[in-house]
Design an enzyme around this catalytic site. Structure first.
Site, mmCIF file in Angstrom:
data_model
loop_
_atom_site.group_PDB
_atom_site.id
_atom_site.type_symbol
_atom_site.label_atom_id
_atom_site.label_comp_id
_atom_site.label_asym_id
_atom_site.label_seq_id
_atom_site.Cartn_x
_atom_site.Cartn_y
_atom_site.Cartn_z
ATOM 1 N N SER A 113 0.887 -1.155 0.072
ATOM 2 C CA SER A 113 -0.168 0.024 -0.039
ATOM 3 C C SER A 113 0.584 1.635 -0.105
ATOM 4 O O SER A 113 0.223 2.368 -0.444
ATOM 5 C CB SER A 113 -0.484 -0.246 1.346
ATOM 6 O OG SER A 113 -0.565 -0.140 2.277
ATOM 7 N N GLU A 149 -0.167 -12.383 -1.918
ATOM 8 C CA GLU A 149 -1.476 -12.528 -2.310
ATOM 9 C C GLU A 149 -2.249 -14.131 -2.376
ATOM 10 O O GLU A 149 -1.067 -14.414 -3.058
ATOM 11 C CB GLU A 149 -2.388 -11.106 -2.355
ATOM 12 C CG GLU A 149 -1.408 -10.236 -2.254
ATOM 13 C CD GLU A 149 -2.286 -8.995 -2.596
ATOM 14 O OE1 GLU A 149 -3.336 -9.548 -3.254
ATOM 15 O OE2 GLU A 149 -2.356 -7.893 -1.989
ATOM 16 N N ASP A 160 6.001 -7.231 2.710
ATOM 17 C CA ASP A 160 4.635 -7.305 1.116
ATOM 18 C C ASP A 160 5.309 -8.091 0.034
ATOM 19 O O ASP A 160 6.602 -6.754 -0.152
ATOM 20 C CB ASP A 160 3.599 -6.772 0.809
ATOM 21 C CG ASP A 160 2.674 -6.228 1.323
ATOM 22 O OD1 ASP A 160 2.524 -7.435 1.787
ATOM 23 O OD2 ASP A 160 1.412 -5.576 1.508
ATOM 24 N N GLU A 208 -9.023 -10.111 4.416
ATOM 25 C CA GLU A 208 -9.695 -8.051 3.598
ATOM 26 C C GLU A 208 -11.133 -8.367 2.776
ATOM 27 O O GLU A 208 -11.582 -9.707 1.853
ATOM 28 C CB GLU A 208 -8.731 -7.787 2.391
ATOM 29 C CG GLU A 208 -8.914 -6.332 2.457
ATOM 30 C CD GLU A 208 -8.196 -5.182 1.536
ATOM 31 O OE1 GLU A 208 -8.207 -4.377 1.385
ATOM 32 O OE2 GLU A 208 -6.528 -6.400 1.291
#
EC number: 2.1.2.11
Length: 273
Positions: free
Chosen positions: A50, A120, A88, A187
């Site tokens: 992010s 992810e 990440d 999420e």
């Protein structure tokens, strides 16, 4: 000569052991100075991709690179002392093969000195997660809304809001847990589904727009501080720093233009002989 730190950082196994216990507190950070503040109160600091949105103004996280993540991971490690730092893995650094993922994860951990990585994906990434964990890389999973997949999802919409759509998300959660991840971010998933997943799997769930029943919660720091002009539905503004910062900048500009700043107290005189 060996050197031992007197301050012990939290580890991935310690977070795993928190399943069903005191909720895990997690926030993002990308800088040394914010990491120092977050470190006082949080169990986990996420150096999230992010940062592409927050620091660089990208519309999505897709343009974020491995070098960008490593650089900010280093900064957060220098600023923090006790929290587990998770970095990440950015889009394109792990999807091609499990070997690619391992090389990327090793770069992140060796160059930033972080304690774990996050990636992810569920069922499709289970083999990769297992490959990493078997080779000494602690992995935090991420299921539900996966922002790196925005170009295939089409929009940032909540997942599992119809019970008929629960199956694939539950399968993702089971796959991540069984592959050896020490925790998983859920999420933007319907609350009843997130609560059910938390009950059904053996690793801690970290919610973001999920459920208070999750084993922990995470937010983007700038969102919860009120620094972002817009924030998703799941964000609670715990502060409203944006207007205060703008007011300070406005006052500074005004005093510079009027020559009120710097004043006598802000400049250096000559030494007395």
């Amino acid at each position: 000569m060996s050197v031992q730190s007197t301050i012990k950082r939290k580890t991935a196994p310690e977070i795993l052991a928190r399943k069903g216990g005191e909720p895990v507190v997690m926030l993002t950070s990308y800088h040394a100075h914010t990491a120092a503040l977050v470190d006082r109160y949080c169990d986990v600091i996420l150096v999230g991709d992010s940062l592409g949105n927050v620091m660089h103004g990208f519309e999505t996280t897709v343009p974020v690179t491995l070098d960008m993540m490593i650089l900010q991971g280093r900064a957060v490690m220098r600023g923090s002392k006790e929290a587990l730092v998770v970095v990440d893995m950015p889009f394109g650094s792990y999807e091609a093969s499990k070997e690619q993922a391992f090389h990327s994860a090793v770069r992140i951990m060796k160059e930033s000195l972080c304690g774990a990585v996050k990636l992810e994906g569920g069922v499709k990434m289970a083999e990769t997660i297992r490959f990493l964990t078997e080779r000494g890389v602690p992995v935090m999973g991420h299921i539900g809304l996966t922002p790196q997949s925005i170009n295939t999802l089409g929009s940032f919409r909540a997942q599992g809001r119809e019970e008929s759509n629960w199956g694939p998300i539950e399968a993702d959660a089971r796959a991540v847990a069984e592959a050896g991840a020490f925790s998983v971010v859920i999420e933007a998933v319907a609350e009843p589904l997130a609560a059910k997943i938390t009950k059904d799997i053996a690793i801690p769930t970290i919610g973001i727009g999920a459920s208070p029943a999750c084993d922990g919660q995470v937010l983007v720091l700038e969102d919860m501080l009120g620094l972002s002009p817009w924030a998703p539905k799941f964000v609670k503004r715990f502060g409203d720093l944006g207007p205060g910062i703008e007011a300070a900048i406005k006052d500074y500009a005004s005093e510079v233009r009027s020559r009120a700043f710097p004043g006598p107290e802000h400049v250096y005189g000559m030494k007395k002989r």
